[in-house]
Design a protein around this motif. Structure first.
Motif, PDB file in Angstrom:
ATOM      1  N   THR A 112       0.817  -1.209   0.000  1.00  0.00           N
ATOM      2  CA  THR A 112       0.000   0.000   0.000  1.00  0.00           C
ATOM      3  C   THR A 112       0.854   1.264   0.000  1.00  0.00           C
ATOM      4  O   THR A 112       1.761   1.417   0.814  1.00  0.00           O
ATOM      5  CB  THR A 112      -0.930   0.019   1.221  1.00  0.00           C
ATOM      6  N   GLY A 113       0.565   2.162  -0.901  1.00  0.00           N
ATOM      7  CA  GLY A 113       1.279   3.430  -0.992  1.00  0.00           C
ATOM      8  C   GLY A 113       2.530   3.325  -1.827  1.00  0.00           C
ATOM      9  O   GLY A 113       2.745   4.131  -2.754  1.00  0.00           O
ATOM     10  N   TYR A 114       3.357   2.353  -1.532  1.00  0.00           N
ATOM     11  CA  TYR A 114       4.574   2.165  -2.316  1.00  0.00           C
ATOM     12  C   TYR A 114       4.249   1.826  -3.765  1.00  0.00           C
ATOM     13  O   TYR A 114       5.013   2.166  -4.681  1.00  0.00           O
ATOM     14  CB  TYR A 114       5.441   1.059  -1.710  1.00  0.00           C
ATOM     15  N   ASP A 115       3.120   1.153  -3.983  1.00  0.00           N
ATOM     16  CA  ASP A 115       2.754   0.784  -5.353  1.00  0.00           C
ATOM     17  C   ASP A 115       2.254   1.981  -6.164  1.00  0.00           C
ATOM     18  O   ASP A 115       2.018   1.864  -7.367  1.00  0.00           O
ATOM     19  CB  ASP A 115       1.711  -0.346  -5.351  1.00  0.00           C
ATOM     20  N   GLN A 116       2.090   3.140  -5.533  1.00  0.00           N
ATOM     21  CA  GLN A 116       1.667   4.350  -6.232  1.00  0.00           C
ATOM     22  C   GLN A 116       2.817   5.331  -6.459  1.00  0.00           C
ATOM     23  O   GLN A 116       2.617   6.424  -6.979  1.00  0.00           O
ATOM     24  CB  GLN A 116       0.531   5.021  -5.451  1.00  0.00           C
ATOM     25  N   VAL A 117       4.027   4.927  -6.045  1.00  0.00           N
ATOM     26  CA  VAL A 117       5.201   5.767  -6.260  1.00  0.00           C
ATOM     27  C   VAL A 117       5.726   5.544  -7.680  1.00  0.00           C
ATOM     28  O   VAL A 117       5.914   4.408  -8.118  1.00  0.00           O
ATOM     29  CB  VAL A 117       6.301   5.451  -5.227  1.00  0.00           C
ATOM     30  N   LYS A 118       5.980   6.621  -8.392  1.00  0.00           N
ATOM     31  CA  LYS A 118       6.507   6.548  -9.763  1.00  0.00           C
ATOM     32  C   LYS A 118       8.022   6.457  -9.769  1.00  0.00           C
ATOM     33  O   LYS A 118       8.615   5.679 -10.540  1.00  0.00           O
ATOM     34  CB  LYS A 118       6.058   7.773 -10.555  1.00  0.00           C
ATOM     35  N   SER A 119       8.670   7.236  -8.895  1.00  0.00           N
ATOM     36  CA  SER A 119      10.131   7.251  -8.891  1.00  0.00           C
ATOM     37  C   SER A 119      10.654   7.738  -7.549  1.00  0.00           C
ATOM     38  O   SER A 119       9.983   8.475  -6.826  1.00  0.00           O
ATOM     39  CB  SER A 119      10.672   8.147 -10.007  1.00  0.00           C
ATOM     40  N   VAL A 120      11.869   7.290  -7.225  1.00  0.00           N
ATOM     41  CA  VAL A 120      12.623   7.782  -6.077  1.00  0.00           C
ATOM     42  C   VAL A 120      13.985   8.199  -6.621  1.00  0.00           C
ATOM     43  O   VAL A 120      14.724   7.368  -7.164  1.00  0.00           O
ATOM     44  CB  VAL A 120      12.786   6.708  -4.991  1.00  0.00           C
ATOM     45  N   GLU A 121      14.312   9.483  -6.502  1.00  0.00           N
ATOM     46  CA  GLU A 121      15.504  10.008  -7.150  1.00  0.00           C
ATOM     47  C   GLU A 121      16.334  10.869  -6.212  1.00  0.00           C
ATOM     48  O   GLU A 121      15.844  11.366  -5.181  1.00  0.00           O
ATOM     49  CB  GLU A 121      15.098  10.847  -8.374  1.00  0.00           C
ATOM     50  N   LYS A 122      17.559  11.049  -6.592  1.00  0.00           N
ATOM     51  CA  LYS A 122      18.475  11.938  -5.896  1.00  0.00           C
ATOM     52  C   LYS A 122      18.042  13.387  -6.112  1.00  0.00           C
ATOM     53  O   LYS A 122      17.651  13.776  -7.211  1.00  0.00           O
ATOM     54  CB  LYS A 122      19.896  11.712  -6.424  1.00  0.00           C
ATOM     55  N   GLY A 123      18.110  14.189  -5.058  1.00  0.00           N
ATOM     56  CA  GLY A 123      17.802  15.609  -5.175  1.00  0.00           C
ATOM     57  C   GLY A 123      19.042  16.420  -5.465  1.00  0.00           C
ATOM     58  O   GLY A 123      19.862  16.051  -6.305  1.00  0.00           O
ATOM     59  N   LYS A 124      19.221  17.509  -4.744  1.00  0.00           N
ATOM     60  CA  LYS A 124      20.370  18.389  -4.991  1.00  0.00           C
ATOM     61  C   LYS A 124      21.687  17.729  -4.607  1.00  0.00           C
ATOM     62  O   LYS A 124      22.749  18.113  -5.095  1.00  0.00           O
ATOM     63  CB  LYS A 124      20.209  19.700  -4.217  1.00  0.00           C
ATOM     64  N   ASP A 125      21.607  16.709  -3.734  1.00  0.00           N
ATOM     65  CA  ASP A 125      22.784  15.906  -3.387  1.00  0.00           C
ATOM     66  C   ASP A 125      22.297  14.546  -2.908  1.00  0.00           C
ATOM     67  O   ASP A 125      21.091  14.280  -2.880  1.00  0.00           O
ATOM     68  CB  ASP A 125      23.663  16.607  -2.334  1.00  0.00           C
ATOM     69  N   ASP A 126      23.230  13.667  -2.508  1.00  0.00           N
ATOM     70  CA  ASP A 126      22.843  12.311  -2.114  1.00  0.00           C
ATOM     71  C   ASP A 126      21.941  12.284  -0.893  1.00  0.00           C
ATOM     72  O   ASP A 126      21.187  11.318  -0.690  1.00  0.00           O
ATOM     73  CB  ASP A 126      24.094  11.469  -1.834  1.00  0.00           C
ATOM     74  N   LYS A 127      22.014  13.308  -0.056  1.00  0.00           N
ATOM     75  CA  LYS A 127      21.240  13.342   1.174  1.00  0.00           C
ATOM     76  C   LYS A 127      19.836  13.921   0.980  1.00  0.00           C
ATOM     77  O   LYS A 127      19.068  14.028   1.932  1.00  0.00           O
ATOM     78  CB  LYS A 127      21.987  14.154   2.240  1.00  0.00           C
ATOM     79  N   GLN A 128      19.499  14.293  -0.239  1.00  0.00           N
ATOM     80  CA  GLN A 128      18.136  14.756  -0.522  1.00  0.00           C
ATOM     81  C   GLN A 128      17.423  13.728  -1.401  1.00  0.00           C
ATOM     82  O   GLN A 128      17.971  13.242  -2.379  1.00  0.00           O
ATOM     83  CB  GLN A 128      18.126  16.112  -1.215  1.00  0.00           C
ATOM     84  N   VAL A 129      16.189  13.403  -1.027  1.00  0.00           N
ATOM     85  CA  VAL A 129      15.408  12.371  -1.701  1.00  0.00           C
ATOM     86  C   VAL A 129      14.151  13.000  -2.287  1.00  0.00           C
ATOM     87  O   VAL A 129      13.423  13.702  -1.572  1.00  0.00           O
ATOM     88  CB  VAL A 129      15.007  11.244  -0.718  1.00  0.00           C
ATOM     89  N   VAL A 130      13.889  12.726  -3.550  1.00  0.00           N
ATOM     90  CA  VAL A 130      12.693  13.243  -4.215  1.00  0.00           C
ATOM     91  C   VAL A 130      11.815  12.060  -4.596  1.00  0.00           C
ATOM     92  O   VAL A 130      12.187  11.227  -5.430  1.00  0.00           O
ATOM     93  CB  VAL A 130      13.060  14.066  -5.460  1.00  0.00           C
ATOM     94  N   VAL A 131      10.652  11.975  -3.968  1.00  0.00           N
ATOM     95  CA  VAL A 131       9.704  10.877  -4.212  1.00  0.00           C
ATOM     96  C   VAL A 131       8.534  11.423  -5.013  1.00  0.00           C
ATOM     97  O   VAL A 131       7.815  12.317  -4.547  1.00  0.00           O
ATOM     98  CB  VAL A 131       9.218  10.257  -2.881  1.00  0.00           C
TER      99      VAL A 131
END
Length: 587
Positions: free
Chosen positions: A188-207
């Motif tokens: 649940t919920g994870y199946d609606q995520v399109k992508s998980v990517e790096k943001g401005k650096d490795d310590k930033q996560v863009v979901v």
């Protein structure tokens, strides 16, 4: 999400039933002051934050919803060092709490000690990012929904790998259901995520989401180390192996086997230094745990049974912590059993079971009263709670008999049991451990169903066999409990419990219609509307008569006086993220 546990008194640390109390240097603090000082001469109308002293022998006060009872103390009031020893009914063999095989409340408690826990909650369940792991979380787009996480620069896995966007990516890949070979508790919920990517650096996560999911705070509560992403490792590689190197909490596992698990401070931990030098969990049956508490071998135990409560209140320097439980006792029917493949038999079992009587047995001598449970996910303390049981499921022996007769069963006058095509309706009821309460409930179930012409064989198993029995489907009927792992059950737990392809659906029945209804709440941002959608879905699910709720009950824990900041079972939702680095013995 919900975690499975044995329905019982919740021996102290049994993966979620610990509790604590105050110590030598003064009261447990807080604004909750009782009106009696332990002489039993006056009535205590309000439970103090450090619990009720065992010297007080009057009527126990009811807790206040949304309050924590855990002897809250500032760290300067807690001693450095000391050991906390707790009982546990089972050291779950599989240490991967993300997987179905590790999804017990017992393992969930272990993870709170040694794994990353990204969100904090107040007693009412309002979330805030845990600053040890997250320095900021915000919605950076609503269409599409995008959530951006800034990870604490100090946050590091025990093997030295920084906790960064790759951990979020690994967690999503394993939990989304889009990759074969994994057995997540829920997608649940994870199946609606399109992508998980790096943001401005490795310590930033863009979901970024394909479809919005609410509440997004349900996702990434815990994280999976990227090196553990292999599917075979995910399903089999954690058996009797806690993998300290893939952990990132205030403690590490010092030793473990089926009889004991010991935790010590994590030398790699970047947060506040743990106050305790050791936390020990000892596997024992419920009867053994109350004796061990009385003899000073353990420091806390569950006392939500009259005989156990009496022992604790007869001891010196003990505090009794009481709060509303974050769990629901449920009666589960395995539809793989031949007789239970017929919905008429399942419906008759439901109608023949007097849940009020079972609750009376469960709460006898506790001074606890509540209405029969009407949901396996929602608590009556939550706004929007409804009784979702079918109207014709109400207790009635005559209706149970009529249900069987309407489905072509006839009563054998010689045996007193219904049968069809020469086969009697014979069912096996499994229960665990040596608790007098659970034995009494088993005998009551047998007698209730006998009155309706259904033969029941009792099957008593050791507590240590709980996970193997339930996860392996080695039962026909049993009572267990679902425990909340977060405050978002209306959105996240429905599909987990009732979904037709969910590995946590221990009734093994479902439908596409129910699947779609259970997914709907997660698409709704407005909480009251989402809860209303869940209630509609659960009403439909309970009409399958594969399971039904019994009671909610109290969390009641006895602790040695002086234990501070410990009541994870008696702190409401706050106890789901308990900050064990602050546990200890009061100065």
């Amino acid at each position: 999400m919900t975690t499975i546990r044995k329905k019982g008194v919740g021996a102290v640390a049994a993966a979620a039933v610990l509790a604590l109390t105050l110590a030598a240097c003064g009261s447990g603090g807080g604004d909750d002051e009782g009106t009696a000082e332990g002489n039993g001469d006056a009535s205590m109308t309000t439970q103090p934050a450090d619990g009720v002293p065992s010297s007080y022998q009057g009527k126990l006060p009811m807790p206040e919803a949304g309050k924590a009872y855990n002897n809250p103390q500032d760290r300067e009031n807690v001693k450095d060092g000391g050991t906390l020893t707790l009982p546990i009914e089972e050291v779950t063999p599989n240490w991967n709490a993300f997987s179905v095989d590790g999804n017990t409340r017992y393992m969930g408690d272990f993870w709170k000690l040694y794994q990353a826990s990204l969100w904090d909650y107040d007693p009412a369940g309002n979330p805030t990012p845990n600053p040890d792991y997250l320095s900021n979380v915000e919605v950076t787009s609503k269409d599409p929904l995008v959530v951006t996480y800034d990870v604490n620069p100090k946050a590091t896995w025990n093997d030295g790998t920084p906790i960064d966007w790759t951990a979020f990516e690994a967690t999503w890949k394993a939990q989304s259901g889009k990759s074969k070979g994994y057995n997540p508790t829920s997608t649940t919920g994870y199946d609606q995520v399109k992508s998980v990517e790096k943001g401005k650096d490795d310590k930033q996560v863009v979901v970024t989401f394909d479809k919005p999911f609410f509440p997004y705070q349900f996702l990434f509560i815990n994280l999976l180390h990227p090196d553990s992403l292999d599917a075979k490792t995910y399903t089999k590689g954690w058996v009797n192996e806690p993998h300290n190197e893939w952990a990132a909490g205030p403690f590490i596992v010092d030793s473990q086997d089926e009889t004991q698990a010991t935790f010590v401070p994590n030398p790699q931990w970047w947060g506040e230094t743990p106050k305790l030098e050791k936390i020990v969990f000892k596997q024992m049956e419920e009867a053994a745990s109350i004796n061990a508490f009385q003899n000073g071998e353990i420091d806390s135990t569950g006392v939500a049974a009259a005989d156990r409560l009496k022992v604790a209140r007869g001891m010196d320097d003990v505090q009794i912590l009481i709060n509303y439980a974050l769990s629901t006792g449920v009666f589960t029917l395995n539809t793989k059993a031949e007789a239970l493949q017929d919905i008429a038999v399942r419906k008759a079992v439901t109608q023949a079971t007097d849940v009020t009587k079972l609750a009376e047995i469960d709460f006898q001598g506790l001074g606890w009263e509540e209405d029969p449970a009407g949901s396996e996910v929602m608590s009556p303390l939550q706004d929007g709670y409804e009784n979702n049981m079918p109207a014709d499921a109400a207790y009635s022996v005559e209706n149970a008999k009529a249900t069987l007769e309407g489905a072509g069963y006839t009563l054998n006058e010689s045996s007193g049991y219904y049968e069809k095509d020469g086969k009697p309706v014979h069912l096996k009821y499994t229960f665990f451990g040596d608790s007098p309460t659970q034995t009494a409930m088993a005998n009551a179930v047998q007698a209730m169903l006998k009155a309706a012409g259904i033969e029941v064989e009792l099957d008593n198993q050791d507590s240590s066999k709980f996970s193997d029995t339930v996860l392996g489907g080695k039962y026909e009927m049993l009572i267990m409990a679902w425990s909340s792992s977060d405050p978002y059950g209306y959105s996240t737990s429905g599909y987990q419990l009732y979904g037709s392809d969910s590995d946590s659906n221990f009734t093994y029945i479902g439908s596409k219609e129910i699947d779609e209804l259970m997914k709907k709440p997660g698409t709704i941002e407005d909480i009251p509307t989402a809860i209303a959608a869940f209630n509609e879905a659960e009403k439909k699910a309970l009409e399958q008569y594969g399971t039904f709720p019994i009671d909610f009950g109290p969390e009641m824990t006895a602790v040695k006086k002086g234990l501070a900041n410990f009541g994870w079972r008696t702190s409401g939702f706050q106890g789901l993220a308990p900050h064990p680095e602050n546990w200890g013995w009061q100065k």
